[in-house]
Design an enzyme around this catalytic site. Structure first.
Site, PDB file in Angstrom:
ATOM      1  N   CYS A  87      26.246 -70.311 -22.181  1.00  0.00           N
ATOM      2  CA  CYS A  87      24.732 -70.453 -22.995  1.00  0.00           C
ATOM      3  C   CYS A  87      25.502 -69.995 -24.487  1.00  0.00           C
ATOM      4  CB  CYS A  87      23.782 -69.265 -22.647  1.00  0.00           C
ATOM      5  SG  CYS A  87      22.521 -69.251 -23.781  1.00  0.00           S
ATOM      6  N   CYS A 214      24.480 -76.343 -27.862  1.00  0.00           N
ATOM      7  CA  CYS A 214      23.515 -75.660 -26.859  1.00  0.00           C
ATOM      8  C   CYS A 214      23.923 -76.556 -25.672  1.00  0.00           C
ATOM      9  CB  CYS A 214      22.151 -75.917 -27.136  1.00  0.00           C
ATOM     10  SG  CYS A 214      21.120 -75.454 -25.978  1.00  0.00           S
TER      11      CYS A 214
HETATM   12  N1  DGL Z   1      21.478 -73.365 -23.215  1.00  0.00           N
HETATM   13  C1  DGL Z   1      21.304 -72.449 -24.153  1.00  0.00           C
HETATM   14  C2  DGL Z   1      22.493 -72.314 -25.228  1.00  0.00           C
HETATM   15  O1  DGL Z   1      23.441 -73.084 -25.034  1.00  0.00           O
HETATM   16  C3  DGL Z   1      20.058 -71.561 -24.623  1.00  0.00           C
HETATM   17  C4  DGL Z   1      18.928 -72.346 -25.042  1.00  0.00           C
HETATM   18  C5  DGL Z   1      17.767 -71.617 -25.270  1.00  0.00           C
HETATM   19  O2  DGL Z   1      17.451 -70.947 -24.057  1.00  0.00           O
HETATM   20  O3  DGL Z   1      17.114 -71.524 -26.176  1.00  0.00           O
HETATM   21  O4  DGL Z   1      22.251 -72.125 -26.386  1.00  0.00           O
END
Ligand code: DGL
Length: 299
Positions: A87, A214
């Site tokens: 993440c 993301c």
């Molecule tokens: N998948 C996550 C990232 O790479 C987070 C997205 C979220 O929860 O806003 O930032």
């Protein structure tokens, strides 16, 4: 549903322990897929913090607290030998703190792949999309400063997109018409944000490379390609993260031996703080994994 758990007191040799992978939700499944391809002899435990997603608009202290709680849980309850923070938002908010709290744990985070984008661009104009948390972070802005002079950059926070992707996995309500109900919201958001970034294409001055900052966004790659055009290169981070995980395990002497008998479905456990059906649906839809290893956990 899996019932055995591997605690820190387990007699298992270090290299047999699982690798922990976590994200605010289903986005990190894209990283998990690359990890499984790079490390086919490893066991994985994936945790989606879907009850608390999205992280992107929550602020650093909330995201850091969740990242600590989940890291501690994976270490304590599953005896993980390494942790992949799949993440960008959690990496930006808290990876340094997790590293200080667990200095001997092999730890890998993800960050927008700006350097590979510089290598890939031909027009010299690069777009970056991510959450507000990631793109506003000190970590990201330091990284951007290090390559700022090497291209022209268009940085676009995409509020709501990760959340819309989470929701798009849920089956449509029974009275919904047609199969595209779940896709509508993601399509509208992708359109709004890509339009705000300017022109995409191969001509000078146009964006020819789009960094997916993301881990959720790869799941709307078809929508992004339809809007930005077939020649735009989408840059994501799954493979580099998987290779870095291999390097860290190797140097710590924790890599599973290649002769270890594994079947990937047996060696993967999927956990969620949210709805089990949603994670199962995402794993099937995006990874082709039909899992009976999915369980709800409170963390
Ligand atoms: N998948 C996550 C990232 O790479 C987070 C997205 C979220 O929860 O806003 O930032």
């Amino acid at each position: 549903m899996a019932s055995d758990q591997t605690g820190p007191g387990s007699p298992q040799a270090g290299h047999q322990k699982p690798i922990g992978v976590f994200d605010s939700g289903v986005g990190g499944l894209s990283v998990l897929k690359a990890l499984q391809a790079e490390l086919p002899h490893e066991r994985f435990v994936y945790l989606a913090d879907s009850a608390n997603a999205p992280y992107g608009e929550r602020g650093d202290s909330y995201v850091a607290a969740r990242t600590h709680a989940i890291s501690d849980y994976l270490l304590r309850t599953h005896g993980i030998k390494a942790l992949v923070v799949a993440c960008n938002t959690a990496t930006a908010a808290a990876i340094h703190e997790v590293r200080s709290a667990h200095p001997t744990l092999p730890l890998v985070g993800v960050e927008p792949a700006l350097k590979p984008a510089v290598a890939a661009t031909r027009t010299g104009r690069i777009g970056v999309i991510g959450t507000r948390g990631t793109l506003g972070s000190t970590k990201f802005n330091k990284l951007l400063d290090s390559v700022r002079s090497q291209a022209s950059w268009v940085v676009q926070p995409c509020d709501g997109l990760a959340h819309a992707i989470e929701r798009s996995v849920a089956p449509p309500p029974s009275d919904a018409e047609g199969p595209d109900v779940g896709a509508t919201e993601t399509g509208a958001l992708c359109t709004k944000y890509l339009q705000a970034m300017g022109k995409f294409g191969k001509s000078p001055g146009q964006i020819d490379t789009l960094v997916l900052g993301c881990t959720h966004y790869i799941f709307v790659a078809h929508e992004l390609r339809a809007l930005a055009g077939p020649h735009v290169q989408l840059i994501e981070t799954g493979q580099p993260v998987a290779r870095q995980t291999r390097r860290l395990l190797e140097s710590a002497g924790l890599l599973s031996p290649e002769n270890q008998q594994t079947t990937q479905s047996a060696e993967l456990r999927l956990l969620t703080t949210g709805a089990v059906e949603m994670l199962e649906a995402a794993a099937l839809r995006w990874m082709g994994i039909s899992s009976d290893q999915c369980q709800h956990v409170a963390v």
